[in-house]
Write a protein that holds these residues in place. Structure first.
Motif, PDB file in Angstrom:
ATOM      1  N   LYS A 310      58.119  36.292  55.383  1.00  0.00           N
ATOM      2  CA  LYS A 310      58.184  34.874  55.731  1.00  0.00           C
ATOM      3  C   LYS A 310      57.357  34.035  54.766  1.00  0.00           C
ATOM      4  O   LYS A 310      57.755  32.920  54.401  1.00  0.00           O
ATOM      5  CB  LYS A 310      57.702  34.664  57.165  1.00  0.00           C
ATOM      6  CG  LYS A 310      58.638  35.244  58.212  1.00  0.00           C
ATOM      7  CD  LYS A 310      58.165  34.907  59.621  1.00  0.00           C
ATOM      8  CE  LYS A 310      59.143  35.472  60.651  1.00  0.00           C
ATOM      9  NZ  LYS A 310      58.707  35.165  62.052  1.00  0.00           N
ATOM     10  N   ALA A 311      56.198  34.546  54.357  1.00  0.00           N
ATOM     11  CA  ALA A 311      55.378  33.835  53.383  1.00  0.00           C
ATOM     12  C   ALA A 311      56.129  33.701  52.064  1.00  0.00           C
ATOM     13  O   ALA A 311      56.087  32.653  51.406  1.00  0.00           O
ATOM     14  CB  ALA A 311      54.052  34.561  53.175  1.00  0.00           C
ATOM     15  N   ALA A 312      56.845  34.762  51.674  1.00  0.00           N
ATOM     16  CA  ALA A 312      57.628  34.713  50.439  1.00  0.00           C
ATOM     17  C   ALA A 312      58.759  33.704  50.552  1.00  0.00           C
ATOM     18  O   ALA A 312      59.020  32.932  49.615  1.00  0.00           O
ATOM     19  CB  ALA A 312      58.184  36.106  50.119  1.00  0.00           C
ATOM     20  N   GLU A 313      59.416  33.674  51.713  1.00  0.00           N
ATOM     21  CA  GLU A 313      60.525  32.729  51.931  1.00  0.00           C
ATOM     22  C   GLU A 313      60.065  31.284  51.867  1.00  0.00           C
ATOM     23  O   GLU A 313      60.795  30.399  51.407  1.00  0.00           O
ATOM     24  CB  GLU A 313      61.169  32.994  53.293  1.00  0.00           C
ATOM     25  CG  GLU A 313      61.961  34.282  53.378  1.00  0.00           C
ATOM     26  CD  GLU A 313      62.387  34.588  54.798  1.00  0.00           C
ATOM     27  OE1 GLU A 313      62.116  33.740  55.698  1.00  0.00           O
ATOM     28  OE2 GLU A 313      62.966  35.669  55.022  1.00  0.00           O
ATOM     29  N   GLN A 314      58.831  31.020  52.315  1.00  0.00           N
ATOM     30  CA  GLN A 314      58.312  29.660  52.354  1.00  0.00           C
ATOM     31  C   GLN A 314      57.685  29.222  51.025  1.00  0.00           C
ATOM     32  O   GLN A 314      57.147  28.126  50.930  1.00  0.00           O
ATOM     33  CB  GLN A 314      57.278  29.519  53.471  1.00  0.00           C
ATOM     34  CG  GLN A 314      57.853  29.671  54.863  1.00  0.00           C
ATOM     35  CD  GLN A 314      58.877  28.600  55.194  1.00  0.00           C
ATOM     36  OE1 GLN A 314      58.719  27.442  54.825  1.00  0.00           O
ATOM     37  NE2 GLN A 314      59.942  28.986  55.885  1.00  0.00           N
TER      38      GLN A 314
END
Length: 384
Positions: A310-314
């Motif tokens: 999720k951190a990568a997606e954001q």
């Protein structure tokens, strides 16, 4: 079965199992002592054994009423016993098997087997505790050089000192904090970050030992920032902790974002423990990023290393976490390795650089095996 009854049953089962394990270890201790020293009565031994075996629990339960010296002594002895219990539980079944084979082969008398195997166990345990203590009190500097495909104003390179899981309290004390401060200042960082668990449950020892005077010695031209870990919430004095940090010149970010030198962002999340111990909730990552200029480098502190995807997606560029201690004492790293995608070290997921520190301090026993106490020197190179 109601949830409360289920929890009670689980806790009761765990306590009973713990008592059985402790008795199993204690029986072996009495067998060795009575054989070597020809002791006749065991009452004093068992009283002392149970006090030490449950010293950590007794200290925690009696923290408000026990004299300070008694509390610290019980907690220290109980903490070391947690490590001893782990390794004795791993060694003693093998020792029992060897003793059974020796007796079956009639290679030596029962007393000889007890003395010989007992000495081996004692020496091995002493070596384990000595090496583990050395690992815990002698931190290493671990360096990471990361390349970020973004511009950060006039900054081409940023040096960040990172220290997670200090666990400052009655065991990790002021003198060890001074080691941290001296090592960090020697790095001459532009920025200092603490990704949670600065204190070990209670803020009281931090105040009593005047640790704030040591923390004030930290130097970083772009500031010092921290986030909350689960232990700050477990301690239940978050407001006082934040106040103490502010007095040291450290800003605690609780679901907040800070734009530094108009060049990059520091984002600090509340720990997941807020939902269980803090009586609240935390923002979703996308909510925390509201209004953030994502063309600038984004550095996220989130104590527990969950949801790296999720951190990568954001669009987070660097995510800093701790919490796991890498199991602190082997073979516990087999457990943390299964619980977390990354329980220690570095991984890159698309544009995300994720780092999980094994921590500077320790929880429970000041013992580390299969892990080291560490400070992270993070050099960020901006190449947008």
């Amino acid at each position: 079965m109601s949830s409360r009854l289920r929890v009670t049953a689980i806790i009761t089962g765990i306590l009973l199992l713990l008592v059985v394990i402790q008795y199993y270890i204690g029986w072996h201790g009495w067998l060795l002592l009575s054989t070597v020293f020809h002791l006749g009565t065991s009452s004093v031994y068992w009283i002392l054994f149970w006090i030490i075996a449950f010293g950590y629990v007794l200290a925690r339960l009696g923290s408000r009423v026990l004299p300070s010296f008694v509390y610290r002594t019980l907690k220290l002895l109980g903490s070391y016993w947690l490590a001893a219990m782990l390794y004795l539980l791993l060694m003693l079944p093998l020792v029992d098997l060897v003793a059974w084979v020796v007796r079956l082969g009639d290679w030596m008398t029962s007393d000889q087997a007890v003395k010989g195997l007992g000495v081996i166990v004692v020496l091995l345990l002493a070596a384990i505790l000595f090496r583990g203590s050395w690992n815990a009190w002698n931190p290493v500097i671990r360096r990471y050089d990361l390349h970020i495909a973004k511009k950060a104003g006039e900054w081409k390179t940023l040096r960040v000192a990172v220290a997670s899981d200090l666990h400052l309290g009655t065991i990790v004390r002021k003198s060890y904090l001074q080691v941290l401060v001296d090592r960090v200042n020697a790095l001459q960082p532009d920025l200092i970050l603490f990704p949670g668990d600065v204190i070990d449950d209670s803020v009281k020892p931090f105040i009593e030992q005047n640790m704030g005077q040591v923390m004030k010695q930290l130097q970083a031209k772009l500031g010092i920032y921290a986030v909350l870990g689960n232990h700050e919430y477990i301690g239940g004095h978050v407001a006082e902790y934040v106040k103490q940090m502010q007095a040291c010149g450290i800003r605690v970010l609780m679901d907040e974002q800070v734009k530094i030198a108009d060049s990059f962002y520091i984002l600090g999340r509340k720990d997941r423990a807020v939902e269980r111990f803090g009586g609240g909730s935390r923002l979703a990552l996308e909510e925390l990023l509201a209004g953030v200029d994502t063309t600038l480098p984004l550095i996220l502190m989130d104590h527990q290393p969950y949801h790296l995807d999720k951190a990568a997606e954001q669009g987070i560029d660097v995510m800093l976490s701790g919490h796991t201690h890498r199991g602190q004492m082997t073979p516990n790293h087999w457990i943390t390795g299964r619980l977390f995608e990354l329980d220690w070290g570095y991984i890159k997921k698309r544009g995300l650089h994720a780092i999980v520190s094994s921590g500077f301090g320790t929880w429970g026993p000041p013992i580390r095996l299969g892990s080291r106490s560490e400070i992270i020197e993070l050099n960020l190179h901006f190449e947008g």
